[in-house]
Design an enzyme around this catalytic site. Structure first.
Site, PDB file in Angstrom:
ATOM      1  N   PRO A   2       0.664  -1.283  -0.071  1.00 14.94           N
ATOM      2  CA  PRO A   2      -0.015  -0.056  -0.164  1.00 14.94           C
ATOM      3  C   PRO A   2       0.762   1.091  -0.016  1.00 14.94           C
ATOM      4  O   PRO A   2       2.128   1.121   0.650  1.00 14.94           O
ATOM      5  CB  PRO A   2      -0.855  -0.115   1.336  1.00 14.94           C
ATOM      6  CG  PRO A   2      -0.443  -1.196   2.112  1.00 14.94           C
ATOM      7  CD  PRO A   2       0.803  -1.796   1.366  1.00 14.94           C
ATOM      8  N   GLU A   3       0.360   2.437  -0.626  1.00 16.33           N
ATOM      9  CA  GLU A   3       0.992   3.650  -0.661  1.00 16.33           C
ATOM     10  C   GLU A   3       0.372   4.520   0.668  1.00 16.33           C
ATOM     11  O   GLU A   3      -0.517   4.087   1.259  1.00 16.33           O
ATOM     12  CB  GLU A   3       0.981   4.337  -2.077  1.00 16.33           C
ATOM     13  CG  GLU A   3       1.324   3.160  -3.073  1.00 16.33           C
ATOM     14  CD  GLU A   3       1.291   3.626  -4.404  1.00 16.33           C
ATOM     15  OE1 GLU A   3       1.394   4.931  -4.629  1.00 16.33           O
ATOM     16  OE2 GLU A   3       1.065   2.957  -5.503  1.00 16.33           O
ATOM     17  N   LYS A  58       5.305   5.368   4.681  1.00 14.57           N
ATOM     18  CA  LYS A  58       4.418   4.335   4.411  1.00 14.57           C
ATOM     19  C   LYS A  58       4.118   3.263   5.622  1.00 14.57           C
ATOM     20  O   LYS A  58       4.045   2.161   5.538  1.00 14.57           O
ATOM     21  CB  LYS A  58       4.636   3.543   3.081  1.00 14.57           C
ATOM     22  CG  LYS A  58       4.667   4.178   1.946  1.00 14.57           C
ATOM     23  CD  LYS A  58       5.011   3.211   0.694  1.00 14.57           C
ATOM     24  CE  LYS A  58       5.566   4.085  -0.489  1.00 14.57           C
ATOM     25  NZ  LYS A  58       5.951   3.201  -1.442  1.00 14.57           N
ATOM     26  N   ARG A 261       8.817  -1.353 -12.545  1.00 17.22           N
ATOM     27  CA  ARG A 261       7.612  -0.942 -12.156  1.00 17.22           C
ATOM     28  C   ARG A 261       6.965  -0.473 -13.425  1.00 17.22           C
ATOM     29  O   ARG A 261       7.363   0.224 -14.057  1.00 17.22           O
ATOM     30  CB  ARG A 261       7.678   0.215 -11.074  1.00 17.22           C
ATOM     31  CG  ARG A 261       8.667  -0.014 -10.065  1.00 17.22           C
ATOM     32  CD  ARG A 261       8.154  -1.324  -9.093  1.00 17.22           C
ATOM     33  NE  ARG A 261       6.964  -1.166  -8.692  1.00 17.22           N
ATOM     34  CZ  ARG A 261       6.513  -0.657  -7.466  1.00 17.22           C
ATOM     35  NH1 ARG A 261       7.362  -0.074  -6.680  1.00 17.22           N
ATOM     36  NH2 ARG A 261       5.070  -0.566  -7.212  1.00 17.22           N
TER      37      ARG A 261
END
Ligand SMILES: [Zn+2]
Length: 275
Positions: A2-3, A58, A261
């Site tokens: 998660p960001e 994060k 990415r």
């Protein structure tokens, strides 16, 4: 994943539900190592009252009554869930905190890239100092962003994922923010002007705020859910991430891997300015 928006959603819900509660017992799975050691973790956490829960970059930080913090980093597959009654069908549970009202908090991690640690006040300060400015902090300026970008010789897409430059941004929100700001992901950090940085910071704030309102993004793997198991909805509002056609001009979206990415951009809305 998660960001920032997902971590923020988790921290806010944990703060609301855990503040003032006492941790009665702690269980750590035998195949897992809490930090600095499972033994120290259990000893430091058991019997302590929770003062607050907040997000730094994060990381989820749970402040205890004596100033120590429990840190959870979810990395790729970490998950924090609250259970009012029995713990349900959750796999890969590594840590369980049992609270004085019968509620349980589980930390699970399939691929074990995440982290469960106890930090002293000094270690917490050191952790916070390692990260770049928070994009949603009103004190963060585009001048600051441009100055920090100039310290790294890379492209803007890579730079936005660098937590020393700016905190909390990952692949999805970097991709969407660059699209909104009409900046090509391959643009060199040295070529980002003050005007670009201004537009970029506005775009970053816009996508992060929208996603927080929508409870973050849950992708097809369903890996991210909030502590009550609820999925986010930002994935229904992606700007360019995962799209085939540009929603602005209709061009075919380019998909390319930058440092491994997946990066989406529109070649006509986000042209690379050759100098
Ligand atoms: Zn376009």
């Amino acid at each position: 994943m998660p960001e920032l928006p997902e971590t923020q959603t988790i921290a806010a819900l944990l703060n609301k539900n855990l503040k003032g509660r006492k941790i009665v017992t702690v269980q750590v799975s035998k195949d897992y190592r809490a930090l600095p050691s499972t033994e120290i973790f259990i000893k430091a956490v058991t019997g302590k009252e929770i003062k607050s829960v907040r997000r730094v970059a994060k990381n989820i930080l749970i402040e205890l009554e004596n100033g120590n913090h429990i840190l959870f980093h979810l990395a790729m597959t970490g998950r924090l869930l609250l259970w009012n009654d029995k713990i349900g069908n959750e796999r890969w549970v590594k840590v369980i905190l049992h609270l004085d009202n019968g509620v349980k908090l589980t930390f699970s991690d399939m691929r074990v890239f995440g982290k469960a640690a106890v930090l002293s006040p000094k270690q917490t300060q050191e952790l916070e100092a390692r990260y770049g400015p928070e994009p949603l902090d009103k004190k963060t300026t585009h001048q600051q962003l441009v100055d920090r970008l100039k310290t790294k010789r890379t492209n803007i897409k890579n730079a936005l994922l660098d937590q020393e430059i700016i905190s909390g941004i990952g692949n999805i929100y970097a991709t969407d923010a660059l699209f909104l700001a009409k900046i090509n992901p391959f643009t060199k950090t040295s070529e980002i002007t003050l005007e670009n940085a201004n537009r970029l910071l506005d775009s970053i704030r816009s996508v992060l705020k929208e996603s927080i309102k929508l409870g973050g993004s849950t992708l097809n793997d369903k890996m991210y859910v909030d502590p009550f198991g609820k999925e986010g909805k930002y994935q229904e509002h992606f700007k360019i991430y995962s799209k085939e056609k540009c929603p602005v001009c209709g061009s075919k979206v380019s998909f390319i891997k930058i440092s491994g990415r997946g990066t989406y951009f529109c070649p006509s809305c986000q042209p690379l300015n050759k100098q």
